[in-house]
Design a protein around this motif. Structure first.
Motif, PDB file in Angstrom:
ATOM      1  N   GLU A 239       0.828  -1.079   0.093  1.00 16.22           N
ATOM      2  CA  GLU A 239      -0.201   0.030  -0.074  1.00 16.22           C
ATOM      3  C   GLU A 239       1.209   0.759  -0.278  1.00 16.22           C
ATOM      4  OE1 GLU A 239      -0.461  -2.724   2.174  1.00 16.22           O
ATOM      5  OE2 GLU A 239      -2.696  -3.424   1.601  1.00 16.22           O
ATOM      6  N   TYR A 240       1.838   0.712   1.334  1.00 18.72           N
ATOM      7  CA  TYR A 240       2.719   2.203   0.983  1.00 18.72           C
ATOM      8  C   TYR A 240       3.790   2.721  -0.458  1.00 18.72           C
ATOM      9  CZ  TYR A 240       6.602   5.571   3.280  1.00 18.72           C
ATOM     10  OH  TYR A 240       6.986   6.776   3.109  1.00 18.72           O
TER      11      TYR A 240
ATOM     12  N   TRP B  92       2.362   1.751  -3.494  1.00 20.01           N
ATOM     13  CA  TRP B  92       1.375   2.111  -4.815  1.00 20.01           C
ATOM     14  C   TRP B  92       1.229   3.220  -4.135  1.00 20.01           C
ATOM     15  CZ3 TRP B  92      -3.687   3.893  -4.252  1.00 20.01           C
ATOM     16  CH2 TRP B  92      -4.258   4.278  -5.235  1.00 20.01           C
ATOM     17  N   GLN B  93       1.198   3.587  -3.289  1.00 19.40           N
ATOM     18  CA  GLN B  93       1.163   5.630  -2.614  1.00 19.40           C
ATOM     19  C   GLN B  93       1.820   6.267  -3.026  1.00 19.40           C
ATOM     20  OE1 GLN B  93       0.612   5.644   1.303  1.00 19.40           O
ATOM     21  NE2 GLN B  93      -1.656   5.214   1.635  1.00 19.40           N
TER      22      GLN B  93
ATOM     23  N   ASN C 190       1.684   6.542  -6.965  1.00 22.95           N
ATOM     24  CA  ASN C 190       0.420   6.981  -7.748  1.00 22.95           C
ATOM     25  C   ASN C 190       0.511   8.577  -7.018  1.00 22.95           C
ATOM     26  OD1 ASN C 190      -1.864   4.989  -9.209  1.00 22.95           O
ATOM     27  ND2 ASN C 190      -0.961   3.608  -7.808  1.00 22.95           N
TER      28      ASN C 190
ATOM     29  N   LYS D 123       0.311  10.025  -4.165  1.00 23.26           N
ATOM     30  CA  LYS D 123       0.233  10.312  -2.566  1.00 23.26           C
ATOM     31  C   LYS D 123       0.353  10.303  -1.502  1.00 23.26           C
ATOM     32  CE  LYS D 123      -4.041   9.180  -5.213  1.00 23.26           C
ATOM     33  NZ  LYS D 123      -4.807  10.198  -5.311  1.00 23.26           N
ATOM     34  N   ARG D 124       2.197   9.724  -1.788  1.00 23.06           N
ATOM     35  CA  ARG D 124       2.774   9.643  -0.698  1.00 23.06           C
ATOM     36  C   ARG D 124       4.245  10.661  -1.423  1.00 23.06           C
ATOM     37  NH1 ARG D 124       3.212   7.568   4.191  1.00 23.06           N
ATOM     38  NH2 ARG D 124       1.374   6.885   3.953  1.00 23.06           N
TER      39      ARG D 124
END
Length: 73
Positions: free
Chosen positions: A29-30, A32-33, A36, A38-39
């Protein structure tokens, strides 16, 4: 844009987000962020990602951020 570059490189190397995440020591998830947008990521994490893809951090994260003029071209 970094996310397009990361995704393209990952796909060319036939890797999943989970595989990259495992290699750099973060959750799927990290990663992926990051991929994308998001992070944000630290320089250290950028280096780890670049090593997974056998590239330099600049090849992945800098090339698309600067115009040709800014890159000296």
């Amino acid at each position: 844009m970094v996310k397009k570059q990361l995704r393209l490189i990952r796909h060319k190397q036939n890797m999943t987000c989970k595989q990259v995440a495992n290699e750099i020591g973060v959750t799927k998830e990290y990663y992926w962020q990051i991929e994308n947008g998001k992070r944000r990521l630290s320089y250290g994490l950028a280096v780890k990602i670049a090593r997974v893809f056998k590239k330099t951090p600049d090849e992945i994260f800098l090339a698309e951020e600067l115009t040709n003029e800014e890159q000296g071209g």
